[in-house]
Scaffold this active site. Sequence first.
Site, short mmCIF file in Angstrom:
data_model
loop_
_atom_site.label_atom_id
_atom_site.label_comp_id
_atom_site.label_asym_id
_atom_site.label_seq_id
_atom_site.Cartn_x
_atom_site.Cartn_y
_atom_site.Cartn_z
N ASN A 73 54.69 -24.95 -51.08
CA ASN A 73 54.37 -23.93 -52.23
C ASN A 73 52.78 -24.08 -52.82
O ASN A 73 52.18 -23.27 -53.09
CB ASN A 73 55.59 -23.74 -53.22
CG ASN A 73 56.35 -22.64 -52.83
OD1 ASN A 73 56.08 -22.18 -51.67
ND2 ASN A 73 57.24 -22.21 -53.72
N GLY B 296 41.44 -12.14 -54.99
CA GLY B 296 41.82 -10.95 -55.88
C GLY B 296 42.04 -11.65 -57.28
O GLY B 296 41.61 -12.41 -57.62
N CYS C 111 57.61 -18.31 -58.12
CA CYS C 111 57.57 -19.72 -57.47
C CYS C 111 56.39 -20.41 -57.60
O CYS C 111 56.56 -21.65 -58.06
CB CYS C 111 58.16 -19.49 -56.20
SG CYS C 111 59.88 -19.06 -55.77
N VAL D 94 67.11 -15.36 -53.85
CA VAL D 94 67.66 -16.61 -52.71
C VAL D 94 69.10 -16.30 -52.44
O VAL D 94 69.46 -16.28 -51.14
CB VAL D 94 67.05 -17.51 -53.53
CG1 VAL D 94 67.61 -18.79 -52.55
CG2 VAL D 94 65.41 -17.67 -53.66
N LYS E 48 55.79 -22.11 -60.99
CA LYS E 48 56.45 -22.99 -61.61
C LYS E 48 56.69 -24.19 -60.75
O LYS E 48 56.64 -25.40 -61.22
CB LYS E 48 57.96 -22.15 -61.42
CG LYS E 48 59.35 -23.06 -61.47
CD LYS E 48 60.25 -22.16 -61.38
CE LYS E 48 60.90 -21.65 -60.04
NZ LYS E 48 61.48 -22.59 -59.13
#
Length: 454
Positions: free
Chosen positions: A231, A276, A283, A14, A286
Amino acid sequence: MKILQITVIGCGYVGLTTSVALAYIGHRVHCIDQNQERVQALQNGIVPMHEMGVAELLGQLRDRISFGRWDSFNLTTEVIIIAVGTPRKDNGEADTSYVEAVARELGQRLSGDGLPIIVNKSTVPIGSARRVESVVSYYLKSRGINIPVTVASNPEFLREGVALYDTFYPDRIVVGANQGEAINILREMYAPILEQTFIPPEFLPRPDSYNLPAFITTTPTSAELIKYAANTFLAMKISYINEIAGLAERVGADILEVARGIGLDKRIGVQYLNAGIGWGGSCFGKDVQALIHTAGQYDYDMPLSSATIQVNLRQREEIIRKLQSALKVLRGSTVGLLGLSFKPGTDDLRDAPSITVAKRLIEMGAHVKAYDPVAMENCRKSHPELDMLYANSAEELAHGSDALVLVTEWKEFLSLPYNQLGKLMRQKVIVDGRNVLDRQLLTEAGFNYIGVGR
Ligand code: UDX
Ligand code: UDX
């Protein structure tokens, strides 16, 4: 455009991508990292990770970007971006000790003449902007400096492997701040991206249909929650299609057609509906756990988010179950993993499904081999405990194997000579953990082809 003096703390995926992009659009960027080896490598133009285009751009920007450790901290900086790691603690909480360490450093180094804007870019728990503000203020006050500290939240949404693309062509830029001044400076900082006035790098042209990104200004708390909620939703969408895939298998439907059939509904959207082996990476796992942990502090349950993790873990187990039903006995069998990284385009193995599958197979007495175009060195280093054989090619991987499992959908795996590979194997079993291979072609080559949800 106003050229800003920017300091970025933490040169990971990042921090480094953000630094290179900000320098590319014209700002002066100084990057600080505690890791001496990493700083030295970057000073020599060597990028210590596999991320498309970063090294190339870095080579063109030597006059605008520099690297050092804390002793190179420059007081004239106008914006400080915190991008250090926020790994997960055992209880699922995000570990903010590195972010706090940075806040302490800043409180001990900043002078009272015109404080820079401090920006949290790391994914940090709700309330962290205020926490960083109070830590910096505390150390400033202990040095007799009593001036207001401004901390804004500016979460990143970049994906590894295409991090530069996501930074130059975002869907939105989110800024959470209580002070108008912080919002104005960050609007200025991102102006070339918000107005798309920069000349795109040759290897990263502006997409034709690209609309100018939205600039969302809100409170730090809402900005911090936007990151976690985004996320968690993406991870949930993948877990949802994986859950449907499990049912599709049992009723004899084809998940690729189901995903298309639902995804064309604009309210659903086709993206992130690839069933899949399940999601991985630094990320999703977490951040979903950190969100659940934060909610727990308010005695608030988040069953959808919890289920997102459970379904994802089951997905990895499903691969083992498929191998068991095809090979009957795993003990003494040899299984070859095609791919190790959590997705193509990166060497990152954080929370990679490959590691879970390899560990389970080894536990069950199978011999495991693996081949990955870029992540094997990283795997040797970060997983010395894995009794796994690293193959130098897909041919070497197939040789003597009872089954292959496609774990990472690297492009090169789509066009492998499976006909020849099959001849090298002991049994022709292939588990397509990403539903990307040509089922008919493999079946005609004599393979027992096993997909996910089809
Ligand atoms: C990190 C976080 O993990 C993620 O939650 C957040 O969203 C963005 O930043 P990433 O860039 O992938 O993601 O982290 P990582 O690759 O681990 O890089 C962190 C860098 O910070 C490392 O280079 C590390 O050396 C550096 N660091 C860490 C410091 O310079 N000082 C510290 O105190 C801790
Ligand atoms: C993610 C978010 O996308 C990004 O916005 C955020 O800033 C950081 O976390 P990243 O972890 O780099 O980015 O990977 P991403 O491309 O989103 O993939 C995450 C995982 O989901 C990978 O393991 C990928 O293989 C898997 N995935 C993705 C699926 O299994 N199916 C899909 O349809 C999409």
